[in-house]
Design a protein around this motif. Structure first.
Motif, PDB file in Angstrom:
ATOM      1  N   PRO A  85       0.824  -1.210   0.000  1.00  0.00           N
ATOM      2  CA  PRO A  85       0.000   0.000   0.000  1.00  0.00           C
ATOM      3  C   PRO A  85       0.859   1.261   0.000  1.00  0.00           C
ATOM      4  O   PRO A  85       2.025   1.230   0.390  1.00  0.00           O
ATOM      5  CB  PRO A  85      -0.815  -0.139   1.287  1.00  0.00           C
ATOM      6  CG  PRO A  85      -0.005  -1.023   2.166  1.00  0.00           C
ATOM      7  CD  PRO A  85       0.700  -1.967   1.248  1.00  0.00           C
ATOM      8  N   GLY A  88       3.317   2.160   2.810  1.00  0.00           N
ATOM      9  CA  GLY A  88       3.460   0.985   3.655  1.00  0.00           C
ATOM     10  C   GLY A  88       4.884   0.476   3.727  1.00  0.00           C
ATOM     11  O   GLY A  88       5.696   0.691   2.817  1.00  0.00           O
ATOM     12  N   SER A  92       3.854  -4.758   5.276  1.00  0.00           N
ATOM     13  CA  SER A  92       2.459  -4.374   5.074  1.00  0.00           C
ATOM     14  C   SER A  92       1.908  -4.996   3.795  1.00  0.00           C
ATOM     15  O   SER A  92       2.635  -5.602   3.011  1.00  0.00           O
ATOM     16  CB  SER A  92       2.338  -2.849   5.006  1.00  0.00           C
ATOM     17  OG  SER A  92       3.028  -2.353   3.864  1.00  0.00           O
ATOM     18  N   GLY A 122      -2.588  -5.340   7.703  1.00  0.00           N
ATOM     19  CA  GLY A 122      -3.066  -3.970   7.671  1.00  0.00           C
ATOM     20  C   GLY A 122      -4.046  -3.667   6.560  1.00  0.00           C
ATOM     21  O   GLY A 122      -4.117  -2.535   6.077  1.00  0.00           O
ATOM     22  N   PRO A 125      -8.783  -0.757   7.280  1.00  0.00           N
ATOM     23  CA  PRO A 125      -8.441   0.594   7.763  1.00  0.00           C
ATOM     24  C   PRO A 125      -8.648   0.760   9.262  1.00  0.00           C
ATOM     25  O   PRO A 125      -7.872   1.450   9.926  1.00  0.00           O
ATOM     26  CB  PRO A 125      -9.378   1.502   6.955  1.00  0.00           C
ATOM     27  CG  PRO A 125      -9.673   0.720   5.707  1.00  0.00           C
ATOM     28  CD  PRO A 125      -9.717  -0.712   6.139  1.00  0.00           C
ATOM     29  N   ARG A 127      -8.311  -1.593  11.450  1.00  0.00           N
ATOM     30  CA  ARG A 127      -7.421  -2.497  12.186  1.00  0.00           C
ATOM     31  C   ARG A 127      -6.077  -2.568  11.460  1.00  0.00           C
ATOM     32  O   ARG A 127      -5.697  -3.591  10.892  1.00  0.00           O
ATOM     33  CB  ARG A 127      -8.043  -3.903  12.269  1.00  0.00           C
ATOM     34  CG  ARG A 127      -9.460  -3.966  12.822  1.00  0.00           C
ATOM     35  CD  ARG A 127      -9.483  -3.747  14.315  1.00  0.00           C
ATOM     36  NE  ARG A 127      -8.625  -4.709  15.000  1.00  0.00           N
ATOM     37  CZ  ARG A 127      -8.403  -4.673  16.308  1.00  0.00           C
ATOM     38  NH1 ARG A 127      -8.951  -3.723  17.054  1.00  0.00           N
ATOM     39  NH2 ARG A 127      -7.625  -5.561  16.877  1.00  0.00           N
ATOM     40  N   PRO A 128      -5.289  -1.470  11.455  1.00  0.00           N
ATOM     41  CA  PRO A 128      -4.057  -1.428  10.654  1.00  0.00           C
ATOM     42  C   PRO A 128      -2.965  -2.381  11.122  1.00  0.00           C
ATOM     43  O   PRO A 128      -2.049  -2.673  10.357  1.00  0.00           O
ATOM     44  CB  PRO A 128      -3.611   0.036  10.789  1.00  0.00           C
ATOM     45  CG  PRO A 128      -4.210   0.496  12.090  1.00  0.00           C
ATOM     46  CD  PRO A 128      -5.529  -0.215  12.185  1.00  0.00           C
ATOM     47  N   ASP A 129      -3.043  -2.871  12.359  1.00  0.00           N
ATOM     48  CA  ASP A 129      -1.992  -3.745  12.878  1.00  0.00           C
ATOM     49  C   ASP A 129      -2.384  -5.221  12.892  1.00  0.00           C
ATOM     50  O   ASP A 129      -1.629  -6.062  13.387  1.00  0.00           O
ATOM     51  CB  ASP A 129      -1.612  -3.312  14.301  1.00  0.00           C
ATOM     52  CG  ASP A 129      -1.026  -1.910  14.343  1.00  0.00           C
ATOM     53  OD1 ASP A 129      -0.072  -1.663  13.587  1.00  0.00           O
ATOM     54  OD2 ASP A 129      -1.536  -1.074  15.113  1.00  0.00           O
ATOM     55  N   ASP A 130      -3.554  -5.553  12.379  1.00  0.00           N
ATOM     56  CA  ASP A 130      -4.003  -6.944  12.350  1.00  0.00           C
ATOM     57  C   ASP A 130      -3.447  -7.669  11.121  1.00  0.00           C
ATOM     58  O   ASP A 130      -3.149  -7.049  10.095  1.00  0.00           O
ATOM     59  CB  ASP A 130      -5.530  -7.020  12.338  1.00  0.00           C
ATOM     60  CG  ASP A 130      -6.130  -6.636  13.683  1.00  0.00           C
ATOM     61  OD1 ASP A 130      -5.368  -6.206  14.559  1.00  0.00           O
ATOM     62  OD2 ASP A 130      -7.357  -6.768  13.839  1.00  0.00           O
ATOM     63  N   LYS A 131      -3.348  -8.988  11.246  1.00  0.00           N
ATOM     64  CA  LYS A 131      -2.872  -9.816  10.139  1.00  0.00           C
ATOM     65  C   LYS A 131      -3.745 -11.065  10.008  1.00  0.00           C
ATOM     66  O   LYS A 131      -4.170 -11.637  11.015  1.00  0.00           O
ATOM     67  CB  LYS A 131      -1.413 -10.251  10.357  1.00  0.00           C
ATOM     68  CG  LYS A 131      -0.409  -9.110  10.385  1.00  0.00           C
ATOM     69  CD  LYS A 131       1.004  -9.631  10.600  1.00  0.00           C
ATOM     70  CE  LYS A 131       2.011  -8.496  10.624  1.00  0.00           C
ATOM     71  NZ  LYS A 131       3.405  -9.003  10.815  1.00  0.00           N
TER      72      LYS A 131
END
Length: 221
Positions: A85, A88, A92, A122, A125, A127-131
């Motif tokens: 992104p 990123g 990311s 990420g 939007p 939850r930018p730190d979730d995977k």
């Protein structure tokens, strides 16, 4: 806690790697390629034959496996970002990974290993730190060990499963609860647990494939 053993045979490992587009401000797709190998100087039992050359399942075998001095293996790993992104970092977006390794079949229970998967990082939007990830692991039982199973059936006349491989398919979601604390529910489906080994209750049948559900929590401080 300081009584370390120093007389065991050494294990040597070596690896080279090439990394590209790892900078935070880089616009290219990030990736890492690794090639490596290892050698253990210890002694390892033959998985099929004894010192006289008989199968360990043969009635004339003394039951003591012949030994090899040392064993080695090679491996390769690829981590490749396929979507990055705007703004990123290298971890990311969307990335794929794969690892493959091999070792001699006569002295290593698993002589071929392959895994791989895909990770979405990420992408939400809010939850930018979730995977979210999906992966597989394939471990092939060595030809020597499989041949010993066939020898056991041939010489004993008793039917039993022949080992072949174990494969795991996994889905997981890593959620950041707060900085430094993550929760990761995991679902796995395991095909041929143990490599297709006999069921202790019914030895003529193999342990059935099955599902596993778990939750992993990590706290970093």
């Amino acid at each position: 806690g300081t009584n370390f053993r120093v007389n065991d045979p050494p294990l040597l490992m070596g690896e080279v790697q090439y990394r590209y587009n790892q900078e935070k401000d880089s616009r290219g797709l990030a990736g890492i390629v690794r090639l490596g190998g290892w050698h253990h100087f210890g002694k390892f039992d033959d998985l099929r034959f004894d010192h006289a050359g008989y199968s360990l399942a043969h009635p004339l075998s003394n039951g003591t496996a012949r030994q090899f001095r040392g064993t080695s293996g090679v491996y390769g790993i690829v981590d490749q970002q396929i979507y990055r992104p705007e703004g990123g970092g290298p971890d990311s977006g969307i990335s794929v990974f794969s690892r493959i390794s091999g070792a001699p079949s006569d002295r290593n229970l698993v002589n071929f290993f392959w895994d791989g998967g895909i990770v979405f990082a990420g992408m939400l939007p809010a939850r930018p730190d979730d995977k979210f990830g999906a992966s597989f692991i394939y471990a092939r039982i060595s030809d020597w060990a499989c041949a010993l199973d066939r020898d056991l059936v041939a010489f004993s006349g008793v039917s039993q499963p022949i080992r072949a491989f174990e494969m795991t398919i996994e889905l997981s979601y890593q959620a950041q609860i707060k900085p430094g604390w993550t929760m990761q529910p995991v679902f796995q489906y395991i095909v041929h647990p143990g490599g297709h080994v006999p069921d202790p209750v019914s030895p003529s049948l193999a342990i059935k494939s099955g599902a596993l559900v778990g939750l992993r929590s990590t706290v970093a401080f």
